[in-house]
Design a protein around this motif. Structure first.
Motif, mmCIF file in Angstrom:
data_model
loop_
_atom_site.group_PDB
_atom_site.id
_atom_site.type_symbol
_atom_site.label_atom_id
_atom_site.label_comp_id
_atom_site.label_asym_id
_atom_site.label_seq_id
_atom_site.Cartn_x
_atom_site.Cartn_y
_atom_site.Cartn_z
ATOM 1 N N UNK A 540 0.689 -1.244 0.026
ATOM 2 C CA UNK A 540 0.085 0.012 -0.050
ATOM 3 C C UNK A 540 0.751 1.117 0.024
ATOM 4 N N UNK A 541 1.983 1.248 0.721
ATOM 5 C CA UNK A 541 2.988 2.357 0.780
ATOM 6 C C UNK A 541 3.566 2.646 -0.815
ATOM 7 N N UNK A 542 3.753 1.534 -1.237
ATOM 8 C CA UNK A 542 4.114 1.546 -2.772
ATOM 9 C C UNK A 542 3.257 2.269 -3.629
ATOM 10 N N UNK A 543 2.162 1.656 -3.721
ATOM 11 C CA UNK A 543 0.838 2.196 -4.261
ATOM 12 C C UNK A 543 0.598 3.593 -4.077
ATOM 13 N N UNK A 544 0.384 4.040 -2.806
ATOM 14 C CA UNK A 544 0.204 5.410 -2.457
ATOM 15 C C UNK A 544 1.227 6.585 -2.854
ATOM 16 N N UNK A 545 2.664 5.958 -2.625
ATOM 17 C CA UNK A 545 3.805 6.848 -3.080
ATOM 18 C C UNK A 545 3.599 6.973 -4.591
ATOM 19 N N UNK A 546 3.266 5.919 -5.287
ATOM 20 C CA UNK A 546 3.200 5.860 -6.878
ATOM 21 C C UNK A 546 2.290 6.953 -7.255
ATOM 22 N N UNK A 547 0.923 6.918 -6.825
ATOM 23 C CA UNK A 547 0.136 7.844 -7.239
ATOM 24 C C UNK A 547 0.478 9.271 -6.686
ATOM 25 N N UNK A 548 0.935 9.398 -5.469
ATOM 26 C CA UNK A 548 1.315 10.705 -5.208
ATOM 27 C C UNK A 548 2.493 11.427 -6.059
ATOM 28 N N UNK A 549 3.570 10.422 -6.177
ATOM 29 C CA UNK A 549 4.332 10.953 -7.217
ATOM 30 C C UNK A 549 4.129 11.463 -8.577
ATOM 31 N N UNK A 550 3.016 11.092 -9.223
ATOM 32 C CA UNK A 550 2.639 11.356 -10.638
ATOM 33 C C UNK A 550 1.340 12.169 -10.509
ATOM 34 N N UNK A 551 0.816 12.331 -9.449
ATOM 35 C CA UNK A 551 -0.531 13.099 -9.333
ATOM 36 C C UNK A 551 -0.581 14.549 -9.866
ATOM 37 N N UNK A 552 -1.844 15.016 -10.249
ATOM 38 C CA UNK A 552 -1.799 16.280 -10.902
ATOM 39 C C UNK A 552 -1.150 17.337 -10.042
ATOM 40 N N UNK A 553 -0.594 18.243 -10.930
ATOM 41 C CA UNK A 553 0.065 19.519 -10.277
ATOM 42 C C UNK A 553 -0.808 20.425 -9.062
ATOM 43 N N UNK A 554 -0.047 20.666 -8.310
ATOM 44 C CA UNK A 554 -0.692 21.589 -7.061
ATOM 45 C C UNK A 554 -1.228 22.874 -7.886
ATOM 46 N N UNK A 555 -2.082 23.481 -6.966
ATOM 47 C CA UNK A 555 -2.660 24.893 -7.630
ATOM 48 C C UNK A 555 -1.619 25.717 -7.981
ATOM 49 N N UNK A 556 -0.476 25.861 -7.317
ATOM 50 C CA UNK A 556 0.516 26.911 -7.886
ATOM 51 C C UNK A 556 1.037 26.800 -9.288
ATOM 52 N N UNK A 557 1.329 25.355 -9.381
ATOM 53 C CA UNK A 557 1.996 24.842 -10.582
ATOM 54 C C UNK A 557 0.969 24.864 -11.779
ATOM 55 N N UNK A 558 -0.376 24.506 -11.492
ATOM 56 C CA UNK A 558 -1.325 24.552 -12.495
ATOM 57 C C UNK A 558 -1.524 26.064 -12.924
ATOM 58 N N UNK A 559 -1.427 27.201 -11.854
ATOM 59 C CA UNK A 559 -1.454 28.405 -12.516
ATOM 60 C C UNK A 559 -0.524 28.939 -13.269
ATOM 61 N N UNK A 560 0.838 28.456 -12.898
ATOM 62 C CA UNK A 560 1.777 29.031 -13.821
ATOM 63 C C UNK A 560 1.791 28.286 -15.196
ATOM 64 N N UNK A 561 1.412 26.984 -15.350
ATOM 65 C CA UNK A 561 1.043 26.284 -16.511
ATOM 66 C C UNK A 561 0.088 27.108 -17.432
#
Length: 601
Positions: A540-561
């Motif tokens: 579960x740690x591997x799965x959770x870390x994998x999802x968190x690694x490639x998850x959508x950009x945070x709000x600040x990054x989305x705004x800059x994009x």
């Protein structure tokens, strides 16, 4: 900001306007910082993505506006930076401060001669004299002044030497515009003139047989052998410094202070306040006091986790990473690594020099995406922005990963790093084939290998740490407050029911992990840190870390994009990263379960 009008770029109380000019990597930014301090403003030039910096300089009660013009190699107007430099010259100025690199005088003089054609009073700064001395190069300053017809100020910018003389001379030439500069025809070969001047004023005493340690290292670090092993060894050493040092700071100093002093203190203060009759009678009649106490100091207590997560768990790694990043920048090692990995980068459709914005992404994706402005095409910018947003974890996210996985299994940390590199390589390879356009070759300037200045490095690290605390703390506190409210009012179960097919069935995570997907939108590390409280298995740690690694950009990054590439592209990145995160997370879950069934794990 309209820069086509001189009045618009002058500070209200400025009498003079100075242009700071020169080739890239000659020390202009250091001189600008020393002269203006923190009183500076960065802006984009109208109609372009190239930025310049403007600040104010004071000398003997008078004020001048200093503009750090983008560094160029010529005024031939073959790039946006060259066009902007020419525009600033056409607008006019009271004086030009032109920075010369004493170790690359001939190349620098070619641009200097082009600038002198504008007949604006000019002061030359002969910088990097310490490096020149190390290389056995001496310059006849008086003769250089005579040949250029303009003052030449010897300087070592990182040490702040020669600044007073530079200010005094700049004011003098600004007030007396009768400067007699070098006379030549526009048809003259400026490269030949630059070569002739250099030959007359420069004397080199060093030979290949008498190179010192820094000169030898300078040469070795731009060759595949032994440059690549040396640089990779330094990066592994840096990684050990960040991971090992961060764990030591966290476990040896911050966590004992936090758990031993801060938590009891805050719990006692909150308990005393909430036990007051006034609070019990007024607020207690509306909301259960126990709920308020849990929101403040409970499992997701905002006063506890709002300090523990960003400061105790993440800040040690952020602090040490910024030391490493600043050292690599100031020493000149980072551009050298770009040259050495050029072959690998080309497989991703990128030039080796683009390693710099990618590497910046490990600090924060925002400056990395802004750094793509130096790329040669929009195609290149989009490829870099996509791989940074998708597969490059920022330092606060990396710190969260180390905190989550490091004590459990260091193998998981290595697994996440390797997975991010594999996805980065595959994504770049695909994008270079499907994004239209071409990528023009670029010349990567390799600065001298330098010993970083301690004061400059400390100042840079302090500014970055301060920005991290300001930018990370408030969003994290608000997100934790949201999590506490969701948890205390029973909304987490409802959220888990809605997302059960994805979170429980596909990813194999508990229902409460649904909260991570909401918090991760605000700050990416918040998709990692709450897992520490959930008692997850290794899979579960591997799965959770994998999802968190490639998850959508945070709000600040989305705004800059959205700002840099328009909203449609930012939305595409958000959908791509989220899809990849869920796809890879599910595959890791089911593959691990398959290996478990056949007895391999």
């Amino acid at each position: 900001m309209d820069c086509h009008n001189t009045q618009h770029v002058l500070s209200p109380d400025s009498r003079f306007k100075f242009l700071l000019m020169g080739n890239p990597n000659v020390g202009k930014s250091v001189i600008f910082s020393k002269l203006t301090g923190l009183n500076a403003l960065a802006a984009n030039y109208p109609g372009t993505t190239v930025s310049y910096t403007m600040g104010t300089v004071k000398f003997k009660g008078e004020t001048a506006t200093l503009i750090d013009v983008p560094g160029t190699y010529s005024l031939d107007v073959t790039s946006e930076a060259e066009k902007i430099a020419q525009d600033f010259l056409n607008q006019g100025a009271n004086a030009i401060i032109f920075v010369l690199d004493a170790t690359n005088l001939e190349r620098n003089l070619n641009l200097a001669l082009q600038v002198l054609e504008y007949k604006i009073p000019t002061v030359f700064v002969l910088n990097m004299l310490d490096v020149a001395d190390r290389k056995g190069i001496s310059i006849k300053v008086d003769l250089l002044e005579e040949l250029l017809g303009a003052p030449v100020i010897p300087q070592i910018a990182v040490l702040g030497q020669g600044l007073n003389q530079l200010l005094s001379t700049s004011w003098s030439v600004a007030k007396d515009s009768s400067q007699e500069v070098i006379k030549f025809s526009q048809k003259d070969d400026k490269w030949q003139i630059a070569a002739d001047i250099t030959k007359k004023v420069q004397k080199k005493t060093n030979t290949s047989n008498t190179l010192g340690f820094m000169e030898a290292l300078d040469d070795l670090t731009v060759k595949p052998w032994p440059g690549l092993p040396i640089t990779m060894g330094l990066l592994l050493l840096a990684m050990g410094f960040v991971v090992g040092g961060g764990k030591a700071l966290r476990g040896g100093i911050l966590l004992p202070l936090f758990n031993g002093y801060f938590v009891p203190f805050v719990e006692r203060i909150v308990g005393n306040i909430l036990s007051l009759n006034f609070i019990q009678n007024s607020i207690g009649s509306i909301v259960d006091i126990n709920i308020i106490q849990n929101v403040l100091v409970g499992e997701f207590g905002v006063l506890i986790k709002g300090v523990e997560w960003p400061i105790t768990l993440v800040l040690p790694y952020v602090f040490l990473f910024y030391i490493v990043l600043s050292f690599l920048e100031d020493s000149g090692l980072l551009p050298r690594l770009g040259i050495l990995v050029d072959g690998v980068m080309k497989k991703m459709g990128l030039q080796g020099g683009n390693l710099i914005p990618v590497f910046l992404g490990y600090g924060c994706a925002v400056p990395a995406i802004l750094g793509t402005r130096a790329s040669t095409s929009m195609k290149e910018r989009k490829i870099i922005a996509t791989i940074v947003a998708l597969s490059v974890p920022c330092i606060s996210q990396t710190g969260a990963f180390i905190s989550l996985l490091g004590n459990h299994s260091f193998f998981l940390v290595i697994f996440m790093i390797l997975l991010s590199f594999i996805v980065m390589f595959i994504t770049g390879n695909i994008l270079t084939r499907i994004i239209p356009g071409k990528i023009d070759p670029i010349i990567l300037e390799v600065p001298n290998l330098l010993k970083p200045n301690g004061k400059t490095l400390v100042r840079k690290v302090w500014i970055r740490i301060k920005n991290f605390i300001v930018e990370a703390e408030l969003p994290m506190i608000l997100a934790i407050l949201f999590a506490a409210v969701v948890f205390e009012f029973g909304l987490l179960n409802r959220l888990g029911d809605v997302m059960q097919p994805l979170v429980v069935t596909w990813l194999g995570l508990p229902k409460e992990a649904s909260l991570l997907l909401i918090l991760g939108i605000i700050r990416r590390e918040l998709a990692v840190l709450p897992m520490m409280e959930m008692g997850l298995s290794t899979v579960q740690l591997m799965v959770g870390a994998t999802v968190a690694m490639f998850y959508m950009p945070c709000i600040a990054v989305f705004g800059v994009l959205a700002q840099e590439f328009k909203f449609k592209f930012a939305l595409f990145i958000a959908l791509l990263t989220t899809s990849v995160a869920f796809l890879l997370g599910g595959l890791v879950n089911h593959f691990a379960n398959l290996l478990s069934l056949i007895g391999i794990i």
